[in-house]
Scaffold this motif. Sequence first.
Motif: not given
Length: 61
Positions: A50-54
């Motif tokens: 899983x990857x999260x970018x903000x």
Amino acid sequence: MLMDSVTAGAEPGVQFPNGGGLPEQAPVPIGAGGWMVRAVRASPIEDTSVGVIQLLPQPSN
């Protein structure tokens, strides 16, 4: 916020391994200017990640 499905795929422009075509894509318009990027990627078990970018507006100096 943009969330992806659980369908396996390597890259947005690469066909799915089972011959199911290209992944769906949704453009996310962002305004011009400076942005700070925070990102994390985790692979808790093999073949799962899983990857999260903000994106945060860069403060003006």
